[in-house]
Enzyme design. Sequence first.
Site, PDB file in Angstrom:
ATOM      1  CE1 TYR A 225      -4.370  -1.453   0.529  1.00  0.00           C
ATOM      2  CE2 TYR A 225      -2.957  -3.201   1.387  1.00  0.00           C
ATOM      3  CZ  TYR A 225      -4.178  -2.766   0.911  1.00  0.00           C
ATOM      4  OH  TYR A 225      -5.221  -3.660   0.798  1.00  0.00           O
ATOM      5  CG  HIS A 407     -14.456  -0.773   4.964  1.00  0.00           C
ATOM      6  ND1 HIS A 407     -13.325  -0.937   4.218  1.00  0.00           N
ATOM      7  CD2 HIS A 407     -14.046  -0.776   6.258  1.00  0.00           C
ATOM      8  CE1 HIS A 407     -12.264  -1.010   5.010  1.00  0.00           C
ATOM      9  NE2 HIS A 407     -12.684  -0.925   6.263  1.00  0.00           N
TER      10      HIS A 407
END
Length: 591
Positions: A225, A407
């Site tokens: 990331y 999510h």
Amino acid sequence: MRICNKNLRLQDVTIMYFTALAALMVILVASYQAPAPPRLPMPFRVPLDPHGDLQLAWNISYADQEVYMELRVADLQHGVVLGMSDRGELTNADLVVLWDSGANSYFGDAWSDNEGHVSLDSQQDYELLEAKHKSDGFHLLFKRPFSTCDPRDYLIEEGTVHIIYGFLDKPLASLDQLNLSRIHTGVQRVLMLRPDTPSPALPPDVQTLDVVAPNVVIPNQETTYWCFIQALPENMPKNHIVMYESVITPGNEAIVHHMEVFECSPDVRDVPEYSGSCDDKMKPGKLNFCRHVLAAWAMGAEAFYYPPDAGMPMGGPGSSRFLRLEVHYHNPLLISGRRDSSGIRLHHSPSLRRYDAGIMELGLVYTPIMAIPPKQHTFYLSGYCTSKCTQTALPPGGIHVFASQLHTHLAGRGVRTVLVRGGKELEVIQEDQHFSTHYQTIRVLKKMANILPGDVLITKCTYNTEDRSTPTVGGFGIMEEMCVNYIHYYPRTKLELCKSHVEPEYLQKYFSFINRFHGNDRCVCGEVGVTEQYSQLQWDAFAGEVLDSLYNTAPFSMHCNQSSARLFPGEWDMQPVPLVTSILEKPSYPC
């Protein structure tokens, strides 16, 4: 590879069946010698493998309830497998297979059993339309209904579809020789069913802003990331973002997995420059204050358009100058030295539309008060946005929800948000029962939902913790859990968060009861934190069932928060669970 037929052979068939099959072969050969079918547009496409050698493109016919798929194989050897399964498993999968026996080539609908062994399906639901070599590889065009009513077939419905694929590197005398566990395979996730509404036109004065990675060298590790801080121009007036799209460095289409652009908090005046791993413990702490989502893209997603009447505010008073780009690189081949400047292109206009768009959080508060017991095949948690909160915070005409982003973390398996009015489920805002935390994109609703003052929104998440021996509590860590739906709506209101959690007082009663039930007279209730109390429990089926009952019946604390993070005026503790007297029926699919 030369396609000759749909191979419909089964074990223990009769000579009569072979005769019929031979006749079918002649018909199919004749059809391939006929002119090719009219060229269909394929607006959706995604690379399947890390090399980009296998690409799936598709189109949807809602009128006929069918999906048209085109598979491109750059270098076809002895065949290819494409399939769908619940979560990307190679077992119990619905498959379509192209293979050769060394002399002839075949195409057929197949399935895999619980050991990955492949068999031809007795009900052939994939219809081959075209197969031919082109300059960029071998193309296979076929179609399949959403629903086939074959128990071995996958039901194509709203939400994530886990696509599995495999390459055949040697001939097969019979499809029965194929076991998916013995070939090179992979998985990719897509939203197969998309809204078929046309995209609105962009204004003539639209401008673009590229928020892209600054020539990053992608680390030679499977998962990275990468975070990058970008500043907006000084004194930028308020604009509306009206569309955004991905900008992918050519050659990296199979590595750039998903990306998000966050706006930093306007309360943080200066955010330092940064380009590096989001997980670096030495990264500037102010990056943690960049959490307001402006744009999100995942592999296979198309450009995102705002409704004609609304745009997402960017710039101007009360906003931050700083944006955080987060790029997820998926590099399973551990490629070294690859450079990347991918990101998201924001299309914005100084001509403001009628409404500001907003984002509201629904679901559960990030707290260890809510937890999932270990060893659970299926466990549900629900978060509430109550009628009292919507009555307090929404304008008389309500709001219009046009998109949402679901999510959870790793244990999440499904998310569903439903609108309740007058005690009756009115419509599903968004649902994904094959949800994966590895595929999170903003999803445009097929039809906008109007949420009125007094309405209730219930967000229910499904979890699986069969592989865990300790309870999973709510929180920010990847091994902790969340249950959230970020709804995108207009007109923007001061209501930014409408979430709940069970009352701590009732949770303490639960701990005390379970400990006494298991003969532990000394309860540490209140002496240690909630996470520790959960971990000290003796977990069995009874403890899990009582916890589930507690969550579904006990009063809860309502977080009806303004954008300033302050609660709206009112009493928000000890709220009763909303009464739902009528639930929606599941959609039925014709066979």
